[in-house]
Motif scaffolding. Structure first.
Motif, mmCIF file in Angstrom:
data_model
loop_
_atom_site.group_PDB
_atom_site.id
_atom_site.type_symbol
_atom_site.label_atom_id
_atom_site.label_comp_id
_atom_site.label_asym_id
_atom_site.label_seq_id
_atom_site.Cartn_x
_atom_site.Cartn_y
_atom_site.Cartn_z
ATOM 1 N N ALA A 1 0.819 -1.210 0.000
ATOM 2 C CA ALA A 1 0.000 0.000 0.000
ATOM 3 C C ALA A 1 0.852 1.259 0.000
ATOM 4 N N HIS A 2 2.040 1.204 0.598
ATOM 5 C CA HIS A 2 2.873 2.392 0.766
ATOM 6 C C HIS A 2 3.771 2.573 -0.445
ATOM 7 N N LEU A 3 3.516 3.625 -1.226
ATOM 8 C CA LEU A 3 4.193 3.789 -2.508
ATOM 9 C C LEU A 3 4.725 5.204 -2.662
ATOM 10 N N LEU A 4 5.945 5.314 -3.173
ATOM 11 C CA LEU A 4 6.518 6.596 -3.570
ATOM 12 C C LEU A 4 6.195 6.827 -5.037
ATOM 13 N N LEU A 5 5.492 7.923 -5.330
ATOM 14 C CA LEU A 5 5.213 8.324 -6.708
ATOM 15 C C LEU A 5 6.036 9.579 -6.993
ATOM 16 N N TYR A 6 7.051 9.438 -7.818
ATOM 17 C CA TYR A 6 7.977 10.536 -8.139
ATOM 18 C C TYR A 6 7.617 11.069 -9.516
ATOM 19 N N GLN A 7 7.221 12.339 -9.576
ATOM 20 C CA GLN A 7 6.792 12.944 -10.832
ATOM 21 C C GLN A 7 7.909 13.792 -11.425
ATOM 22 N N THR A 8 8.217 13.573 -12.696
ATOM 23 C CA THR A 8 9.217 14.378 -13.384
ATOM 24 C C THR A 8 8.529 15.542 -14.094
ATOM 25 N N GLY A 9 9.348 16.456 -14.628
ATOM 26 C CA GLY A 9 8.789 17.609 -15.331
ATOM 27 C C GLY A 9 8.566 18.786 -14.403
ATOM 28 N N SER A 10 8.359 19.954 -15.007
ATOM 29 C CA SER A 10 8.221 21.184 -14.230
ATOM 30 C C SER A 10 6.774 21.568 -13.970
ATOM 31 N N ALA A 11 5.862 21.122 -14.814
ATOM 32 C CA ALA A 11 4.461 21.523 -14.667
ATOM 33 C C ALA A 11 3.772 20.691 -13.592
ATOM 34 N N PHE A 12 2.946 21.364 -12.779
ATOM 35 C CA PHE A 12 2.184 20.634 -11.759
ATOM 36 C C PHE A 12 1.057 19.850 -12.431
#
Length: 294
Positions: free
Chosen positions: A92-103
């Motif tokens: 259940a415990h997950l790191l979601l790492y988002q790339t890019g500059s836009a939110f």
């Protein structure tokens, strides 16, 4: 051997078909397989058929029984838990790492990663902080946990729902905190802390606990933050790791860890050298973060 299509039917049917296929591949009779697993032949028949003849319902094997099956049939426990629809307690415990500059909202990626396991989502996201001219502040994880408790106290209840939690607030404070160590320390206990809040409010653990971090937030703090040490700490604090690229592509496991490490390339190391080091480190970290007993 392929271990079933997640859309091919009920969990009991998927698990049973996979068990029967694997047992036959190994040349084991029902009786011999049951003896090695230390269950009755009748119970193994019920598992393979997805139906208990006494009750007419699908049997619900416990994780210890699934672990014994895995040892005998040579199948990893995570696969059996997934086929049985049980899910590892740490998945259940997950790191979601988002790339890019836009939110962008992490919700679509979270829904993709937990498809079929979550009935409803709660997202805790602080607005971007205006830190211009202000001094870095100490990090307080209690703020986010209190916000979660307030939301759960007022949210409509759905009986039997499997709730997923998305936390995007921590990423927005990376660029403003005085010391990242308390933030990483909170991530090490976050699974337990969030589960405690959810149990108090709903009586059940969350089906998903997604911690969102954005590469743009980490880079904004680059002059005052050891990006490599920080991202390594994030990876080690989460049993599952995923990266979402700007185009919405999501990768998991060692590929995700490698993508995160690539973005934390230290000065003075060539791209080709760092690429090889990141790939090797990602393979080792992938085994580490999913190790049993976490």
């Amino acid at each position: 051997m392929p271990w079933g299509d997640p859309d091919s039917g009920a969990p009991a049917n998927r698990l049973g078909a996979a068990l029967r296929r694997r047992r036959e591949e190994l040349g084991l009779s029902l009786r011999e397989a049951a003896r090695r697993i230390e269950i009755s032949p009748g119970y193994l028949v019920a598992l393979e058929q997805g139906r208990n003849p006494s009750t007419g319902r699908a049997p619900m094997p416990s994780p210890p029984i699934l672990a014994a099956i895995g040892r005998v049939l040579g199948v990893d426990l995570a696969t059996l838990l997934d086929l049985a629809g049980v899910g590892s307690p740490h998945e259940a415990h997950l790191l979601l790492y988002q790339t890019g500059s836009a939110f962008r909202s992490p919700a679509p990626a979270a829904r993709h990663l937990f498809a079929g396991r979550v009935d409803g989502w709660i997202e805790i996201v602080d607005p971007p902080l205006d830190t211009a001219g202000s001094e870095p502040q100490p990090y307080d994880p209690g703020h986010t946990l209190a916000a979660l408790a307030d939301v759960l106290a007022t949210a409509p209840r759905i009986d039997g729902s499997r709730l997923g939690m998305i936390f995007g607030a921590n990423s927005s404070v990376v660029s403003s905190i005085a010391d990242p160590a308390p933030l990483l320390a909170s991530e090490a206990t976050w699974e337990h802390d969030v589960a405690a809040v959810c149990r108090a409010a709903t009586g059940a653990d969350p089906a998903a606990n997604v911690c969102v971090y954005r590469d743009a937030d980490v880079r904004e703090r680059a002059q005052h933050l050891d990006a490599l040490a920080f991202t390594l700490g994030l990876v080690r604090a989460h049993p599952r790791v995923a990266v979402e690229d700007e185009d919405g592509t999501v990768v998991t496991g060692s590929l995700a860890i490698e993508a995160i490490l690539q973005r934390a390339q230290p000065a003075g190391i060539s791209g080709s050298t760092w690429g090889a080091l990141a790939a090797a480190a990602a393979a080792g970290l992938s085994r580490e973060v999913v190790a049993p007993g976490r």
